[in-house]
Write a protein that holds these residues in place. Structure first.
Motif, PDB file in Angstrom:
ATOM      1  N   UNK A  50      21.055 -16.039   5.821  1.00 59.91           N
ATOM      2  CA  UNK A  50      21.006 -17.240   5.076  1.00 59.91           C
ATOM      3  C   UNK A  50      21.750 -18.548   5.973  1.00 59.91           C
ATOM      4  N   UNK A  51      23.024 -18.275   6.247  1.00 55.75           N
ATOM      5  CA  UNK A  51      23.623 -19.294   6.833  1.00 55.75           C
ATOM      6  C   UNK A  51      22.974 -19.818   8.269  1.00 55.75           C
ATOM      7  N   UNK A  52      22.291 -18.698   9.024  1.00 54.08           N
ATOM      8  CA  UNK A  52      21.610 -18.868  10.248  1.00 54.08           C
ATOM      9  C   UNK A  52      20.494 -19.857   9.792  1.00 54.08           C
ATOM     10  N   UNK A  53      19.776 -19.777   8.964  1.00 53.72           N
ATOM     11  CA  UNK A  53      18.648 -20.305   8.283  1.00 53.72           C
ATOM     12  C   UNK A  53      18.665 -21.833   8.137  1.00 53.72           C
ATOM     13  N   UNK A  54      19.947 -21.891   7.200  1.00 50.40           N
ATOM     14  CA  UNK A  54      20.608 -23.204   6.828  1.00 50.40           C
ATOM     15  C   UNK A  54      21.235 -24.002   8.143  1.00 50.40           C
ATOM     16  N   UNK A  55      22.087 -23.417   8.797  1.00 52.29           N
ATOM     17  CA  UNK A  55      22.925 -24.272   9.623  1.00 52.29           C
ATOM     18  C   UNK A  55      22.555 -23.965  11.167  1.00 52.29           C
ATOM     19  N   UNK A  71      32.839 -25.211   9.184  1.00 57.24           N
ATOM     20  CA  UNK A  71      33.682 -26.188   8.749  1.00 57.24           C
ATOM     21  C   UNK A  71      33.109 -27.534   9.291  1.00 57.24           C
ATOM     22  N   UNK A  72      32.723 -27.883  10.341  1.00 55.94           N
ATOM     23  CA  UNK A  72      32.424 -29.141  10.694  1.00 55.94           C
ATOM     24  C   UNK A  72      31.084 -29.544   9.880  1.00 55.94           C
ATOM     25  N   UNK A  73      30.167 -28.506   9.898  1.00 53.73           N
ATOM     26  CA  UNK A  73      28.666 -29.163   9.409  1.00 53.73           C
ATOM     27  C   UNK A  73      28.521 -28.720   7.860  1.00 53.73           C
ATOM     28  N   UNK A  74      29.357 -27.734   7.409  1.00 57.96           N
ATOM     29  CA  UNK A  74      29.262 -27.391   5.906  1.00 57.96           C
ATOM     30  C   UNK A  74      29.890 -28.380   5.131  1.00 57.96           C
ATOM     31  N   UNK A  75      30.958 -29.165   5.751  1.00 54.58           N
ATOM     32  CA  UNK A  75      31.595 -30.315   4.948  1.00 54.58           C
ATOM     33  C   UNK A  75      31.187 -31.579   5.388  1.00 54.58           C
ATOM     34  N   UNK A  76      30.016 -31.791   5.999  1.00 61.86           N
ATOM     35  CA  UNK A  76      29.672 -33.170   6.591  1.00 61.86           C
ATOM     36  C   UNK A  76      28.873 -33.933   5.682  1.00 61.86           C
ATOM     37  N   UNK A  77      28.318 -33.237   4.406  1.00 63.64           N
ATOM     38  CA  UNK A  77      28.030 -34.082   3.493  1.00 63.64           C
ATOM     39  C   UNK A  77      27.731 -33.150   2.184  1.00 63.64           C
ATOM     40  N   UNK A  79      25.453 -32.194   0.073  1.00 64.08           N
ATOM     41  CA  UNK A  79      24.025 -31.208   0.093  1.00 64.08           C
ATOM     42  C   UNK A  79      24.629 -30.235   0.932  1.00 64.08           C
ATOM     43  N   UNK A  80      25.274 -30.248   2.154  1.00 67.68           N
ATOM     44  CA  UNK A  80      25.548 -28.885   2.889  1.00 67.68           C
ATOM     45  C   UNK A  80      26.705 -28.241   2.032  1.00 67.68           C
ATOM     46  N   UNK A  82      26.974 -27.795  -1.125  1.00 67.02           N
ATOM     47  CA  UNK A  82      26.327 -27.063  -2.141  1.00 67.02           C
ATOM     48  C   UNK A  82      25.429 -26.089  -1.527  1.00 67.02           C
ATOM     49  N   UNK A  83      24.920 -26.052  -0.601  1.00 62.35           N
ATOM     50  CA  UNK A  83      24.058 -25.154   0.217  1.00 62.35           C
ATOM     51  C   UNK A  83      24.972 -24.018   0.574  1.00 62.35           C
ATOM     52  N   UNK A  84      26.166 -24.086   1.204  1.00 60.13           N
ATOM     53  CA  UNK A  84      26.983 -23.180   1.722  1.00 60.13           C
ATOM     54  C   UNK A  84      27.631 -22.446   0.267  1.00 60.13           C
ATOM     55  N   UNK A  85      28.034 -23.275  -0.668  1.00 62.95           N
ATOM     56  CA  UNK A  85      28.657 -22.663  -1.882  1.00 62.95           C
ATOM     57  C   UNK A  85      27.377 -21.611  -2.758  1.00 62.95           C
ATOM     58  N   UNK A  86      26.222 -22.300  -2.611  1.00 65.60           N
ATOM     59  CA  UNK A  86      25.280 -21.455  -3.376  1.00 65.60           C
ATOM     60  C   UNK A  86      24.939 -20.102  -2.284  1.00 65.60           C
ATOM     61  N   UNK A  87      25.044 -20.072  -1.312  1.00 67.62           N
ATOM     62  CA  UNK A  87      24.921 -18.884  -0.349  1.00 67.62           C
ATOM     63  C   UNK A  87      26.022 -17.908  -0.546  1.00 67.62           C
ATOM     64  N   UNK A  88      27.265 -18.307  -0.829  1.00 67.32           N
ATOM     65  CA  UNK A  88      28.498 -17.686  -0.503  1.00 67.32           C
ATOM     66  C   UNK A  88      29.080 -17.163  -1.784  1.00 67.32           C
ATOM     67  N   UNK A  89      29.124 -18.323  -2.698  1.00 67.68           N
ATOM     68  CA  UNK A  89      29.774 -17.882  -4.050  1.00 67.68           C
ATOM     69  C   UNK A  89      29.399 -16.921  -4.828  1.00 67.68           C
ATOM     70  N   UNK A  90      27.821 -16.601  -4.949  1.00 71.35           N
ATOM     71  CA  UNK A  90      27.372 -15.411  -5.732  1.00 71.35           C
ATOM     72  C   UNK A  90      27.942 -14.210  -5.315  1.00 71.35           C
ATOM     73  N   UNK A  91      27.788 -13.894  -4.022  1.00 67.91           N
ATOM     74  CA  UNK A  91      28.440 -12.451  -3.621  1.00 67.91           C
ATOM     75  C   UNK A  91      29.893 -12.200  -3.648  1.00 67.91           C
TER      76      UNK A  91
END
Length: 200
Positions: A50-55, A71-77, A79-80, A82-91
Motif C-alpha cells: 500500500x505504501x509503494x502504491x501511494x508514495x 518523512x519528506x513525502x508523507x508530511x508534505x501535505x 492529504x498525504x 491522512x493517507x499514511x495514517x489510514x494505511x498504518x494506524x489500523x494494523x
C-alpha cells in the motif's frame, strides 16, 4: 483488579519518550506505537504494498523502509498525512491490542506511547489519556538537538498535530515538561500513585 490502558501522548518533542523511559525503569510495560509502526512498515507485506502504491517505489530502498523519503513525502501535505495514517494506524492498533492482552495476564496497567490520539480519533481505545506538554520553543530545540532537521521541517510536522490547548480539555492527566528531567520524573511518580488507584 481492573485492567487499564493509558495513552501517553503529546506534541512532537514534548517528552513522551522521557515519560515512557521512566515508567519502564519503574517496571511498567510501555508499548511504543511509533516503534511498532516502523516494525510493521518494514515487515508487513500488505503495508509495504500500500505504501509503494501511494508514495512510490522509493518508499523502500534495498527492501528496507526509506524513512527519510517517507518523512519528506508523507508530511508534505494533509492529504498525504491522512493517507499514511489510514494505511498504518489500523494494523498498529490491532497489534497494540494483541500485545496489551498478553501483558494483562501479568499486569493491571499498560501504557501506550502514541503521538496521535486525538488526531486519529483513538480516544475510545484507551481508558485514560496522559498528555505531556512543553512550550513550542522548547520542543523545537529538543527535536533539532536529537535529529538532523531544520526548524522549518519541525514546524511542518507540528502543523498536522492538534494544538496542546485543545487537547488539554480532553486529557485525563496533564504533565508539564518545561523544566528538568528530575522534575518530570517526580511528577510521573506522583501520577503513578493516582493511576494505580484506578485499578482497584
Amino acid at each position: 483488579m481492573k485492567k487499564i490502558k493509558v495513552a501517553i501522548t503529546g506534541g512532537i518533542g514534548s517528552g513522551k519518550s522521557s515519560v515512557s523511559d521512566y515508567l519502564e525503569k519503574k517496571g511498567h510495560s510501555v508499548l511504543r506505537a511509533d516503534l511498532i509502526a516502523k516494525e510493521l512498515m518494514a515487515q508487513d507485506a500488505q503495508i509495504k504494498k500500500k505504501l509503494i502504491e501511494e508514495f512510490g517505489e522509493e518508499s523502500y530502498s534495498n527492501d528496507k523502509l526509506n524513512t527519510k523519503y517517507l518523512a519528506a513525502n508523507a508530511f508534505s501535505n494533509e492529504e498525504n498525512v491522512q493517507k499514511i495514517n489510514s494505511i498504518v494506524h489500523p494494523p498498529v492498533m490491532e497489534k497494540i491490542d494483541q500485545l496489551a492482552k498478553e501483558i494483562f495476564k501479568n499486569q493491571d496497567i499498560v501504557f501506550i506511547e502514541t503521538a496521535l490520539v486525538y488526531e486519529a480519533n483513538l480516544e475510545d481505545f484507551f481508558d485514560y489519556v496522559l498528555l505531556v506538554l512543553a512550550d513550542e520553543k522548547t520542543r523545537i530545540e529538543r527535536i533539532i538537538n536529537r535529529e538532523t532537521v531544520t526548524e522549518e521541517q519541525v514546524r511542518a510536522r507540528m502543523q498536522y498535530q492538534i494544538p496542546d490547548e485543545e487537547k488539554k480539555d480532553d486529557a485525563d492527566f496533564v504533565l508539564d515538561n518545561n523544566t528538568t528531567l528530575q522534575e518530570l520524573e517526580n511528577r510521573v511518580e506522583f501520577l503513578l500513585i493516582l493511576i494505580r488507584q484506578l485499578t482497584a
